[in-house]
Design an enzyme around this catalytic site. Structure first.
Site, PDB file in Angstrom:
ATOM      1  N   LYS A   1      28.996  14.797 -14.450  1.00  0.00           N
ATOM      2  CA  LYS A   1      29.129  13.344 -14.490  1.00  0.00           C
ATOM      3  C   LYS A   1      29.233  12.857 -15.930  1.00  0.00           C
ATOM      4  CE  LYS A   1      26.874  12.849 -10.101  1.00  0.00           C
ATOM      5  NZ  LYS A   1      25.584  12.867  -9.389  1.00  0.00           N
TER       6      LYS A   1
ATOM      7  N   GLN B   1      19.682  11.134  -9.605  1.00  0.00           N
ATOM      8  CA  GLN B   1      20.204  12.356  -9.001  1.00  0.00           C
ATOM      9  C   GLN B   1      19.272  12.833  -7.884  1.00  0.00           C
ATOM     10  OE1 GLN B   1      23.183  13.905  -9.815  1.00  0.00           O
ATOM     11  NE2 GLN B   1      22.765  15.178  -8.025  1.00  0.00           N
TER      12      GLN B   1
ATOM     13  N   ASP C   1      25.669   3.872  -6.760  1.00  0.00           N
ATOM     14  CA  ASP C   1      25.690   4.801  -5.621  1.00  0.00           C
ATOM     15  C   ASP C   1      25.953   4.073  -4.306  1.00  0.00           C
ATOM     16  OD1 ASP C   1      25.506   7.460  -6.152  1.00  0.00           O
ATOM     17  OD2 ASP C   1      23.326   7.505  -6.295  1.00  0.00           O
TER      18      ASP C   1
END
Lengths: 365, 365
Positions: free
Chosen positions: A125, A169, A192
């Site tokens: 990422k 995460q 997200d």
């Protein structure tokens, strides 16, 4: 690409065996969204194969049976190529924003513990952010951190105006309450898209989510970019997870598909999948969807990334999808490969969501 | 009851015509929830007909064709009876709460304008509150009120500790932004359950909504009270409105049904409905679902309340459902009548949600 993939073990009765971290990998998916509308860019000029486009009304297709056809006929939906195109679009937008108002989008990633796969995802990422000009922030906390310590960092990033997106995460260490940590992320920075408020808005007509979870939006984006019509089509989503199956079903319904959701409690799932013009599978079971489950001419989006043992591979395993590619590619009109299908879209959508967050914060269009 | 209902105009080609306020009546549904768990009471002791219960796996049923059978075979799901039972349970709980901690649940209803149907609904809610011992608050604002005036009352009720539930009667006058008004209701007092956060929690596994919209929860409650198994069943929801169809589909999925949502863009909807063990219809089209749409032995929950012209009625119209009752009752194993099916459950669920809100606020179990 399809012809180069050789899967000979679609039957679950062969040596295929799920490696133990299959589910975790699925859970680690991130959420992101991109649409041509949001980016205000024209459709990509990539020379996609379009032969299948006019065949999206599968009922008019001749019946192709796996037993009489030995060649792959499905077009490959190239997620790697589309993701690259999207990243180029984002790069241009980030640059335009910086020049116009001097703002650089920022993404903060919080990693707790020392799982190797999570560390790899976070590293990828970070690299992806750098490649498009998004500033990345990262904090790596030890496995035995307290929930309060994680919340402290979330709170800090919530207040930091140079951070436009925050990503925790997953999975978190077991002693932490995942829900209360995810809910602590400011809704404006929840790139997200996992917050219930976002999912609720996704479900409701007349409401707009701030962000859409990335993997399902990546699936829809692939359909869009390949000009595969969704409206009025029969769609089946296999799997009902919060991060892929459920939002994918809501997105398809929002685009006027008639959606059925198949899950572990479904008796005779293939009865439904055989009726589908579009199948999105997100269960994490290697080669579960067989050729006989698929209507000739259907479009297959395979979200599963399942490691199966493979002594011939240097790593000792290889990755396969939920769908038996060898069989499906002879029956479907279009299919995503694994790897190289939905996978590469995830990070692209995350970058897109971060750009969207920054644009929204600064009212930049 | 079924045998006393005579519908002879199931065909849309006859004189049946939707009266103009059909849709509005559907939109005026309120949200509420009740479960045996929440009330901590045993299942009702009403002697329901249970002959159909063992037949819920419709595939084992003999085929009954409308053309060869002239008698109604379906059991009638008596919503009026169930709603009465639920109100008795609520009365007992309200009384127990008052005696134990001296708190009386309170419901505030905000009515804007002078629509006769809305005024009737509000009056019925008030009467229902009184009948179970819930205190009702009411404000009736003129049609030309500003959004700010409505918001002022919502804010006041949000702050009022004697008000546990707030309901804004829909539809609002056209000059008002329905969303911003509904979103102003405190999530803890949103007994309608229409807030996106509630819908999101409903959609997500591992999340619990504070309130579930009443009409869909009323549908599920009818299935529960009649011991109709949902898990593993094929269900079709017709309609995808925010207040009935979508939450109904989410609820069914949460109970492990395999759910398909059929809507105005669905081609050949009867292909799916014919596969369903459970059909919930909420579209507002008189007699749309014909006998040929229904699998023998299926369970039918008809949410539609559609006025059709009827010269023989003193009012000039009568109410029918979305489902052609005359045909369906010969094929289904169980069916809700209209009126007297889902309708009476709505207010019962609203009362239940108000009780739940009061219990939660005062941590009373």
């Amino acid at each position: 690409m399809a012809s180069s993939m050789k899967f000979t073990d679609c039957s679950p009765s062969t040596t295929v065996r799920l490696l133990p971290y299959t589910r975790t990998r699925l859970r680690s998916s991130d959420g992101a969204v991109l649409s041509h509308r949001l980016l205000a860019l024209p459709r990509p000029a990539i020379a996609y194969p379009t032969a299948f486009v006019s065949r999206s009304s599968a009922s008019t297709l001749p019946v192709v049976s796996a037993s009489i056809s030995t060649e792959s006929t499905a077009k490959v939906i190239d997620g790697k190529l589309v993701a690259k195109q999207i990243r180029e679009e984002i790069t241009a937008e980030v640059s335009r924003m910086k020049e116009a108002i001097g703002v650089v989008p920022g993404l903060a990633v919080i990693l707790v513990g020392d799982r190797k796969d999570s560390a790899t995802y976070v590293r990828n990422k970070k690299k992806a952010c750098e490649s498009v000009g998004i500033k990345s922030f990262e904090v790596n906390l030890p496995e035995d951190s307290t929930e309060q310590e994680v919340l402290k960092y979330i709170s800090g990033y919530n207040d930091d105006p140079s951070v436009h997106g925050i990503l925790v995460q997953l999975p978190l260490p077991k002693h932490m309450n995942e829900q209360s940590i995810l809910h602590a992320v400011s809704i404006e920075k929840d790139v997200d898209g996992f917050h219930p408020l976002n999912i609720g808005r996704l479900a409701m007509r007349g409401e707009e989510p701030l962000f859409v979870p990335c993997t399902p939006k990546g699936c829809i984006e692939l359909l869009h970019r390949y000009n595969i019509s969704i409206k009025g089509k029969r769609a089946v989503v296999i799997g009902r997870s919060n991060i892929v199956g459920t939002p994918a079903a809501l997105l398809l319904q929002g685009e006027d598909a008639t959606v059925s959701v198949v899950h572990s409690r479904t008796k005779d799932p293939e009865e439904l999948t055989r009726q589908a013009d579009i199948i999105i599978s997100a269960v994490g079971k290697a080669n579960m969807v067989r050729g006989s489950w698929i209507k000739p001419g259907a479009v297959i989006i395979d979200v599963g990334i399942n490691p199966v043992e493979d002594a011939s591979s240097p790593r000792g395993y290889r990755l396969v999808g939920d769908v038996c590619y060898e069989e499906a590619s002879k029956i479907a009109s279009a299919i995503t490969p694994v790897p190289g299908g939905v996978g590469p879209m995830t990070i692209a959508m995350l970058l897109s969501n971060t750009l969207t967050a920054a644009k929204r914060t600064h009212n930049f269009q």
